[in-house]
Scaffold this motif. Sequence first.
Motif, PDB file in Angstrom:
ATOM      1  N   VAL A 151       0.821  -1.214   0.000  1.00  0.00           N
ATOM      2  CA  VAL A 151       0.000   0.000   0.000  1.00  0.00           C
ATOM      3  C   VAL A 151       0.853   1.261   0.000  1.00  0.00           C
ATOM      4  O   VAL A 151       0.305   2.364   0.101  1.00  0.00           O
ATOM      5  CB  VAL A 151      -0.956   0.017   1.208  1.00  0.00           C
ATOM      6  N   LEU A 152       2.174   1.114  -0.109  1.00  0.00           N
ATOM      7  CA  LEU A 152       3.039   2.295  -0.146  1.00  0.00           C
ATOM      8  C   LEU A 152       2.742   3.188  -1.354  1.00  0.00           C
ATOM      9  O   LEU A 152       2.711   4.417  -1.209  1.00  0.00           O
ATOM     10  CB  LEU A 152       4.503   1.865  -0.138  1.00  0.00           C
ATOM     11  N   PRO A 153       2.524   2.645  -2.571  1.00  0.00           N
ATOM     12  CA  PRO A 153       2.163   3.539  -3.689  1.00  0.00           C
ATOM     13  C   PRO A 153       0.901   4.344  -3.420  1.00  0.00           C
ATOM     14  O   PRO A 153       0.801   5.495  -3.863  1.00  0.00           O
ATOM     15  CB  PRO A 153       1.974   2.566  -4.860  1.00  0.00           C
ATOM     16  N   THR A 154      -0.062   3.774  -2.696  1.00  0.00           N
ATOM     17  CA  THR A 154      -1.270   4.528  -2.367  1.00  0.00           C
ATOM     18  C   THR A 154      -0.945   5.712  -1.464  1.00  0.00           C
ATOM     19  O   THR A 154      -1.466   6.823  -1.650  1.00  0.00           O
ATOM     20  CB  THR A 154      -2.296   3.603  -1.685  1.00  0.00           C
ATOM     21  N   LEU A 155      -0.097   5.490  -0.471  1.00  0.00           N
ATOM     22  CA  LEU A 155       0.305   6.583   0.419  1.00  0.00           C
ATOM     23  C   LEU A 155       1.080   7.655  -0.337  1.00  0.00           C
ATOM     24  O   LEU A 155       0.849   8.857  -0.129  1.00  0.00           O
ATOM     25  CB  LEU A 155       1.154   6.018   1.564  1.00  0.00           C
ATOM     26  N   VAL A 156       1.981   7.248  -1.223  1.00  0.00           N
ATOM     27  CA  VAL A 156       2.790   8.214  -1.975  1.00  0.00           C
ATOM     28  C   VAL A 156       1.909   9.081  -2.861  1.00  0.00           C
ATOM     29  O   VAL A 156       2.054  10.311  -2.906  1.00  0.00           O
ATOM     30  CB  VAL A 156       3.856   7.470  -2.808  1.00  0.00           C
ATOM     31  N   SER A 157       0.980   8.471  -3.578  1.00  0.00           N
ATOM     32  CA  SER A 157       0.093   9.248  -4.446  1.00  0.00           C
ATOM     33  C   SER A 157      -0.838  10.137  -3.637  1.00  0.00           C
ATOM     34  O   SER A 157      -1.169  11.258  -4.049  1.00  0.00           O
ATOM     35  CB  SER A 157      -0.720   8.307  -5.332  1.00  0.00           C
ATOM     36  N   SER A 158      -1.244   9.677  -2.445  1.00  0.00           N
ATOM     37  CA  SER A 158      -2.151  10.468  -1.611  1.00  0.00           C
ATOM     38  C   SER A 158      -1.464  11.725  -1.096  1.00  0.00           C
ATOM     39  O   SER A 158      -2.041  12.819  -1.151  1.00  0.00           O
ATOM     40  CB  SER A 158      -2.666   9.616  -0.450  1.00  0.00           C
ATOM     41  N   VAL A 159      -0.232  11.603  -0.582  1.00  0.00           N
ATOM     42  CA  VAL A 159       0.451  12.787  -0.044  1.00  0.00           C
ATOM     43  C   VAL A 159       0.812  13.757  -1.161  1.00  0.00           C
ATOM     44  O   VAL A 159       0.788  14.984  -0.964  1.00  0.00           O
ATOM     45  CB  VAL A 159       1.701  12.363   0.749  1.00  0.00           C
ATOM     46  N   ALA A 160       1.129  13.244  -2.356  1.00  0.00           N
ATOM     47  CA  ALA A 160       1.429  14.134  -3.471  1.00  0.00           C
ATOM     48  C   ALA A 160       0.183  14.900  -3.915  1.00  0.00           C
ATOM     49  O   ALA A 160       0.241  16.112  -4.177  1.00  0.00           O
ATOM     50  CB  ALA A 160       2.008  13.331  -4.636  1.00  0.00           C
ATOM     51  N   ALA A 161      -0.955  14.206  -3.992  1.00  0.00           N
ATOM     52  CA  ALA A 161      -2.193  14.882  -4.382  1.00  0.00           C
ATOM     53  C   ALA A 161      -2.626  15.886  -3.322  1.00  0.00           C
ATOM     54  O   ALA A 161      -3.103  16.986  -3.660  1.00  0.00           O
ATOM     55  CB  ALA A 161      -3.282  13.839  -4.610  1.00  0.00           C
ATOM     56  N   HIS A 162      -2.462  15.548  -2.045  1.00  0.00           N
ATOM     57  CA  HIS A 162      -2.838  16.486  -0.982  1.00  0.00           C
ATOM     58  C   HIS A 162      -1.955  17.722  -0.998  1.00  0.00           C
ATOM     59  O   HIS A 162      -2.431  18.832  -0.740  1.00  0.00           O
ATOM     60  CB  HIS A 162      -2.736  15.785   0.366  1.00  0.00           C
ATOM     61  N   ARG A 163      -0.686  17.550  -1.319  1.00  0.00           N
ATOM     62  CA  ARG A 163       0.209  18.708  -1.397  1.00  0.00           C
ATOM     63  C   ARG A 163      -0.220  19.657  -2.508  1.00  0.00           C
ATOM     64  O   ARG A 163      -0.305  20.881  -2.321  1.00  0.00           O
ATOM     65  CB  ARG A 163       1.639  18.230  -1.638  1.00  0.00           C
ATOM     66  N   LYS A 164      -0.521  19.111  -3.677  1.00  0.00           N
ATOM     67  CA  LYS A 164      -0.946  19.970  -4.789  1.00  0.00           C
ATOM     68  C   LYS A 164      -2.272  20.653  -4.473  1.00  0.00           C
ATOM     69  O   LYS A 164      -2.458  21.838  -4.792  1.00  0.00           O
ATOM     70  CB  LYS A 164      -1.072  19.130  -6.056  1.00  0.00           C
ATOM     71  N   SER A 165      -3.193  19.931  -3.848  1.00  0.00           N
ATOM     72  CA  SER A 165      -4.479  20.528  -3.503  1.00  0.00           C
ATOM     73  C   SER A 165      -4.314  21.649  -2.488  1.00  0.00           C
ATOM     74  O   SER A 165      -4.951  22.709  -2.606  1.00  0.00           O
ATOM     75  CB  SER A 165      -5.415  19.443  -2.965  1.00  0.00           C
ATOM     76  N   ALA A 166      -3.456  21.438  -1.474  1.00  0.00           N
ATOM     77  CA  ALA A 166      -3.238  22.478  -0.462  1.00  0.00           C
ATOM     78  C   ALA A 166      -2.581  23.711  -1.074  1.00  0.00           C
ATOM     79  O   ALA A 166      -2.914  24.850  -0.704  1.00  0.00           O
ATOM     80  CB  ALA A 166      -2.383  21.922   0.668  1.00  0.00           C
ATOM     81  N   GLU A 167      -1.667  23.516  -2.012  1.00  0.00           N
ATOM     82  CA  GLU A 167      -1.025  24.653  -2.665  1.00  0.00           C
ATOM     83  C   GLU A 167      -2.032  25.457  -3.484  1.00  0.00           C
ATOM     84  O   GLU A 167      -2.041  26.697  -3.440  1.00  0.00           O
ATOM     85  CB  GLU A 167       0.109  24.156  -3.570  1.00  0.00           C
ATOM     86  N   LYS A 168      -2.894  24.772  -4.238  1.00  0.00           N
ATOM     87  CA  LYS A 168      -3.892  25.478  -5.049  1.00  0.00           C
ATOM     88  C   LYS A 168      -4.898  26.214  -4.170  1.00  0.00           C
ATOM     89  O   LYS A 168      -5.289  27.352  -4.478  1.00  0.00           O
ATOM     90  CB  LYS A 168      -4.603  24.485  -5.962  1.00  0.00           C
ATOM     91  N   LEU A 169      -5.320  25.575  -3.070  1.00  0.00           N
ATOM     92  CA  LEU A 169      -6.273  26.216  -2.174  1.00  0.00           C
ATOM     93  C   LEU A 169      -5.663  27.466  -1.542  1.00  0.00           C
ATOM     94  O   LEU A 169      -6.325  28.510  -1.447  1.00  0.00           O
ATOM     95  CB  LEU A 169      -6.714  25.228  -1.090  1.00  0.00           C
ATOM     96  N   LEU A 170      -4.419  27.388  -1.111  1.00  0.00           N
ATOM     97  CA  LEU A 170      -3.761  28.551  -0.510  1.00  0.00           C
ATOM     98  C   LEU A 170      -3.587  29.669  -1.534  1.00  0.00           C
ATOM     99  O   LEU A 170      -3.835  30.852  -1.231  1.00  0.00           O
ATOM    100  CB  LEU A 170      -2.403  28.137   0.061  1.00  0.00           C
ATOM    101  N   ALA A 171      -3.176  29.314  -2.763  1.00  0.00           N
ATOM    102  CA  ALA A 171      -2.994  30.336  -3.791  1.00  0.00           C
ATOM    103  C   ALA A 171      -4.320  31.003  -4.141  1.00  0.00           C
ATOM    104  O   ALA A 171      -4.383  32.223  -4.336  1.00  0.00           O
ATOM    105  CB  ALA A 171      -2.370  29.709  -5.042  1.00  0.00           C
ATOM    106  N   THR A 172      -5.390  30.232  -4.204  1.00  0.00           N
ATOM    107  CA  THR A 172      -6.705  30.812  -4.504  1.00  0.00           C
ATOM    108  C   THR A 172      -7.152  31.755  -3.398  1.00  0.00           C
ATOM    109  O   THR A 172      -7.700  32.835  -3.664  1.00  0.00           O
ATOM    110  CB  THR A 172      -7.737  29.691  -4.691  1.00  0.00           C
TER     111      THR A 172
END
Length: 673
Positions: free
Chosen positions: A265-286
């Motif tokens: 399940v490590l690939p699931t964790l890696v993809s999850s933290v990467a997607a959360h990082r991009k989402s948090a960056e977009k939300l903060l920029a908006t």
Amino acid sequence: MIFKTRDPLGLEELRRVSQLGDDWTRQTARWAQRKIAALMAFKGGGVKDVTVGDCLELLDIPGKSLAWRYTGNSLLYSWLHALGCFPPDAPTSLRGIRLQSGQLTPEQLVDRFPLGNRPVRDLIVEYLKERQPGIDYNTLEKLSRTLALNFWREVERIKPGIESLRLDTDVAAAWKDRIRTKSSRVRMPDGSSVEVSSPRMGARHEMLLVRAFYLDIAQWAAHDPSRWGPWASPCPITDSEVNLSKEASHRKARMHQRTRERLPVLPTLVSSVAAHRKSAEKLLATAQETTPGSTFRFDGDDFLVPPGDRIDTRVVELQTGSRRNLTHEEHCAFWTWAIVEILRHTGIRNEELLELSHHSITQYRLPTTSELVPLLQIAPSKTDEERMLLVTPELADVLSAVVSRVRGPSGAVPVIPCYDHLEKVWNSPMPLLLQRKFGGENRPLTRQTISNMLDAALERAGIVDVTGEPIKYRPHDFRRMFVTEAVMNGLPPHIAQVICGHKNINTTMGYKAIYPAEAIEAHRAFIARRRALRPGEEYRTPTPEEWDEFLGHFEKRKLSIGTCGRAFGTPCIHEHACIRCSMLRPDPGQRNRLQEIHDNLIDRISEAEREGWLGEVEGLRVSLAAAEDKLIQLDRVVSSRAGSVDLGLPSFAQVAGRDSTAIGPDAASGKGE
């Protein structure tokens, strides 16, 4: 106002060392400025007249609001320290005063647990002083806890007033029973708490330390009888009671099970933290692009940006009414992503991760091709060995993002002190990579912060085990998964040993979790290779003719002087000259017949030599040598049987020769007749 009237130059110097510029009016800086002004008003003098004691006294003023008690404290201390108001030996941050700085002496370590017998207390202190030069402080602290708290204090509870290390059998047995279990309080569903006992996993290790305590004193008593001789006593713990082989096997099994659960399940964790990082960056920029007092929509949710001047970007989620600090969320998302990526690409320990600095990133020029290879220098930690790791392109992207994030206004990575929680000392200031702004100052990430970030990431990803329970990741789990993936993908184990910094290759191989799929695939490949060596038409049901031929082979193996042992389907290599064949198993009952053949061969050789049949003589001599060898084999079998002792047990021939009234497969159940 007090700055302008009493110390305007101090105000300008504060602006210079704070490096805030236009951010001077923000909330944290305003509180720090207000508290410095209060100190000047109460104590008199200018900015440089404030002392460390004044700062501590300011924190202890009762009856103040939470903002007054907590906001801006670290920032004002950092400003005054950078301004040179404090002596050179003063801690570089306010946390340096509140955290325990320095190590405890052996006396202080033992006195944490009051002991009734003073001479035994002094003995334990002397023992710790003797061991101190050869072990680190963390080991010394655990040893003091074992000897003072878990051993002697428990012995005094079992037998009050005891004055000698010579324990009676019943006292030693009672202490061993106590050390093998531990008590803890568990909260019940109704809110009440009960005390339950459970096995202590490290009981054998605790007894091993006590056993070493007794044996060390006995050995030292031979060299220094006046000091250690009066305390030499028989050890109440036997060698078998501290055998750690079974415990090591159980620990290895638990480690492998953790790796088998977490690696898929490590690939699931890696993809999850990467997607959360991009989402948090977009939300903060908006949110930062939205005018204060206005609303915006992001990912199906509506947010309100309240008016006001703040360092952090805060919004109100209209659907739930909750307030969210988007700057803090983006920080956590970025550092969670960075921690997961660094750990899975390097396999370093948690302590080594926290001590990564800007100086750790270096490069090496290959002497053959002059190519620059990026390397990551790992500082000595557990094994006190420095090592270098190759930086992959994926790891280089992560390190580049981290360096770009932590750089200060001057372009350099801030130099900050770091507290070693294992050695209980402050390390010298370093440009640490894992640092973030908190309370107006740069602070290194801690073990607890990393653990909390991983737990939050796993909760967002919704990763559970086969029972539906959430899976917990710890930094050392990434180390085991790194070794497992590396060795399974072809990395030689001795190279993995160097990368991990293990002194023993068995430690490296112990980290490698062997999956059942690996054994299954290897077995299937073996079966495929074996089947490829035989014709495919043989893997079918035999015909009646083939079965009769198979049975007829065994009927033809019976010979006049023994039995032929060749396998089915193999030709006779001696063209039925059985006396020469090594597969012939002579029968002891046919020795006279074999002797006749031997004598006949001698006569035929004499006749051939007399008649001049020299071509036949050579073949007859080969047969004669084979006959003599068969006779020697028979004599050896007969002599071995003659020297055997009859134990009165039935032989196989006797058992096989008995008659049975059972007929067919139903005889065993009593249905046969």
